[in-house]
Design an enzyme around this catalytic site. Structure first.
Site, PDB file in Angstrom:
ATOM      1  N   GLY A  71       0.825  -1.208   0.000  1.00  0.00           N
ATOM      2  CA  GLY A  71       0.000   0.000   0.000  1.00  0.00           C
ATOM      3  C   GLY A  71       0.855   1.252   0.000  1.00  0.00           C
ATOM      4  O   GLY A  71       0.519   2.253  -0.644  1.00  0.00           O
ATOM      5  N   ASN A 150      -7.290   3.992   9.512  1.00  0.00           N
ATOM      6  CA  ASN A 150      -6.725   2.773  10.088  1.00  0.00           C
ATOM      7  C   ASN A 150      -6.805   2.746  11.607  1.00  0.00           C
ATOM      8  O   ASN A 150      -6.871   1.687  12.206  1.00  0.00           O
ATOM      9  CB  ASN A 150      -5.269   2.582   9.632  1.00  0.00           C
ATOM     10  N   GLN A 178      -7.639   0.458   4.031  1.00  0.00           N
ATOM     11  CA  GLN A 178      -8.437  -0.050   5.157  1.00  0.00           C
ATOM     12  C   GLN A 178      -9.915  -0.188   4.828  1.00  0.00           C
ATOM     13  O   GLN A 178     -10.671  -0.724   5.633  1.00  0.00           O
ATOM     14  CB  GLN A 178      -8.272   0.859   6.389  1.00  0.00           C
ATOM     15  N   SER A 198      -3.886  -2.790  -0.538  1.00  0.00           N
ATOM     16  CA  SER A 198      -2.774  -3.568   0.013  1.00  0.00           C
ATOM     17  C   SER A 198      -3.257  -4.984   0.319  1.00  0.00           C
ATOM     18  O   SER A 198      -4.321  -5.163   0.927  1.00  0.00           O
ATOM     19  CB  SER A 198      -2.274  -2.898   1.291  1.00  0.00           C
ATOM     20  N   GLY A 199      -2.449  -5.981  -0.077  1.00  0.00           N
ATOM     21  CA  GLY A 199      -2.868  -7.372   0.088  1.00  0.00           C
ATOM     22  C   GLY A 199      -3.012  -7.820   1.532  1.00  0.00           C
ATOM     23  O   GLY A 199      -3.965  -8.512   1.891  1.00  0.00           O
ATOM     24  N   CYS A 324       2.637   1.232  12.628  1.00  0.00           N
ATOM     25  CA  CYS A 324       3.802   1.929  12.099  1.00  0.00           C
ATOM     26  C   CYS A 324       4.310   2.976  13.083  1.00  0.00           C
ATOM     27  O   CYS A 324       5.473   3.323  13.071  1.00  0.00           O
ATOM     28  CB  CYS A 324       3.459   2.608  10.786  1.00  0.00           C
TER      29      CYS A 324
HETATM   30  N1  PLP Z   1      -2.695   3.163   4.084  1.00  0.00           N
HETATM   31  C1  PLP Z   1      -3.385   2.786   5.163  1.00  0.00           C
HETATM   32  C2  PLP Z   1      -4.681   3.455   5.478  1.00  0.00           C
HETATM   33  C3  PLP Z   1      -2.887   1.771   5.985  1.00  0.00           C
HETATM   34  O1  PLP Z   1      -3.572   1.402   7.066  1.00  0.00           O
HETATM   35  C4  PLP Z   1      -1.659   1.161   5.650  1.00  0.00           C
HETATM   36  C5  PLP Z   1      -1.075   0.119   6.528  1.00  0.00           C
HETATM   37  O2  PLP Z   1      -1.322   0.080   7.711  1.00  0.00           O
HETATM   38  C6  PLP Z   1      -0.983   1.577   4.493  1.00  0.00           C
HETATM   39  C7  PLP Z   1      -1.538   2.586   3.731  1.00  0.00           C
HETATM   40  C8  PLP Z   1       0.315   0.967   4.083  1.00  0.00           C
HETATM   41  O3  PLP Z   1       0.112  -0.318   3.560  1.00  0.00           O
HETATM   42  P1  PLP Z   1       1.343  -1.351   3.496  1.00  0.00           P
HETATM   43  O4  PLP Z   1       1.563  -1.846   4.881  1.00  0.00           O
HETATM   44  O5  PLP Z   1       0.888  -2.416   2.554  1.00  0.00           O
HETATM   45  O6  PLP Z   1       2.512  -0.597   2.965  1.00  0.00           O
END
Ligand code: PLP
Length: 392
Positions: A71, A150, A178, A198-199, A324
């Site tokens: 993602g 998220n 999400q 995102s997978g 994160c």
């Molecule tokens: N965008 C949102 C809203 C997310 O919650 C996340 C991951 O937590 C991402 C982007 C990033 O996705 P990825 O972990 O596949 O890089």
């Protein structure tokens, strides 16, 4: 000990049916999809099926799907790629509550000669659409707004926003990482030009994602190399993971009704149970529309990290914010943007469910949670100070 996984917004368990479809691509169908021979053609055929499945999932055309590594890559490709494609446009509109995969590229652009409008949210985590309308300028290249948050699960009115952005003729990017699997996605109805998926949030493995690029949308590729993905993303395709992602999208569509019935019912029971049994607890984003699986609750006079540790000892996996940003003691930017006081931000817990959760999981959390909070409050100087204030 019973294990309850309630951290599905961080990542999800891979569905067995996804693994099953992936496995032959490691040891049998291992050709490079760009190769002319039979093994290559077979790999290419499977990618084609995956592309069709992803496209169907969001009601797009397969030619509009570009596979990425995650993602974050999809978000980065949308933002940087748009600016590269429109060198005379120097402005971006986004929100204060985006995922770091959007916020940090915006911060980087802001340090160059770009200007960024970070839209605020109210105490319920909701945007003001008039503020959005006023923020779009003649030099706005892109509006990038997430679908479901998220941390809180709050859902933005993307269809309405899409209409506003379209009227102004600006590229509209939606981070739907999400929202996928929880809210039906229809790129036509939403008027989006770019959409990130995102997978690993929908029971595929980590390390695969997609960017929907509406036909005709100008975008410079982030990865420049071979001609893969019709020149829109260089690099040999991650065949097994792409296959898995395609299957996961198909399954996510099938399970969407279950997410909005059985899973939502479990989430609501958990929510009501915790709010009833734990004093000084409140729901983040209570008055906003929220996705069916997410629960963000703040508990006064306790510290989120301590709650997580004790929950973990009882076999319960939860989160104190986005995965994160945990690991640092930075307060959640989402809750801060909602005006949640600093101390309550630290006592906020996110529980996020999936179709793999059961009623017994909810019973387990409801049994273990209240005594944990009570125990922590017994030793919390804040709780003691507040009790004194009440008694004074
Ligand atoms: N965008 C949102 C809203 C997310 O919650 C996340 C991951 O937590 C991402 C982007 C990033 O996705 P990825 O972990 O596949 O890089």
């Amino acid at each position: 000990m019973r294990r309850v996984y309630a951290d599905n917004n961080a990542t999800t368990r891979v569905d067995e049916r996804v693994v099953e479809e992936m496995l032959p691509a490691f040891t049998q169908v291992y050709g490079n999809p760009s190769s002319m021979h039979t093994l290559g053609a077979e790999a290419e055929k499977r990618i084609r099926l995956a592309r069709e499945r992803v496209a169907k999932f969001i009601k797009a055309d397969p030619s509009e799907i570009v596979f990425t590594s995650c993602g974050t890559e999809s978000d980065n490709a949308a933002l940087f790629g748009t600016f590269e494609a429109y060198p005379n446009k120097k402005h971006i509109v986004t929100t204060k509550v985006e995922h770091p995969a959007v916020l940090n590229p915006c911060q980087l652009l802001a340090k160059k000669d770009y200007s960024v409008t970070f839209l605020s949210v109210n105490s319920e985590g909701m945007l003001d659409l008039d503020e959005l309308k006023d923020s779009i300028r003649d030099d706005t290249a892109i509006v990038s707004i997430m679908y479901a948050n998220n941390e809180t699960g709050v859902v933005f009115p993307i269809e309405q926003i899409g209409q506003i952005v379209k009227e102004r003729g600006v590229v509209f990017h939606v981070d739907a990482v999400q929202a996928a699997g929880k809210i039906p996605l229809d790129v036509e109805k939403l008027n989006v030009d770019l959409l990130s998926l995102s997978g690993h949030k929908i029971h595929a493995p980590k390390g695969v994602g997609a960017l929907y690029i509406r036909r005709g949308t100008k975008l410079r590729p982030l990865l420049v190399g071979g001609h893969q993905e019709k020149g829109r993303r260089g690099g040999t395709e991650n065949v097994p993971y792409i296959i898995g992602f395609g299957k996961a999208c198909e399954l996510a569509s099938e399970h969407l009704p279950e997410m909005n019935t059985r899973v939502k019912t479990m989430r609501d029971r958990l929510q009501n149970g915790l709010l009833k049994s734990v004093p000084h607890a409140s729901l983040n984003g209570a008055k906003s529309p929220r996705g069916p699986n997410t629960l963000s609750i703040r508990f006064e006079y306790v510290e989120g990290e301590s709650i997580l540790l004790l929950l973990d000892r009882e076999g319960i996996a939860a989160s104190s914010g986005s995965a994160c940003t945990s690991g640092s003691l930075e307060p959640s930017h989402v809750l801060r943007a909602m005006g949640v006081p600093y101390t309550s931000v630290h006592g906020s817990i996110r529980l996020s469910l999936s179709r793999f959760n059961t009623d017994q999981d909810i019973d387990h959390i409801l049994e273990k949670f209240p005594p944990i909070i009570a125990r922590l409050r017994e030793i919390s100087p804040f709780a003691k100070a507040s009790a004194k204030e009440v008694n004074a």
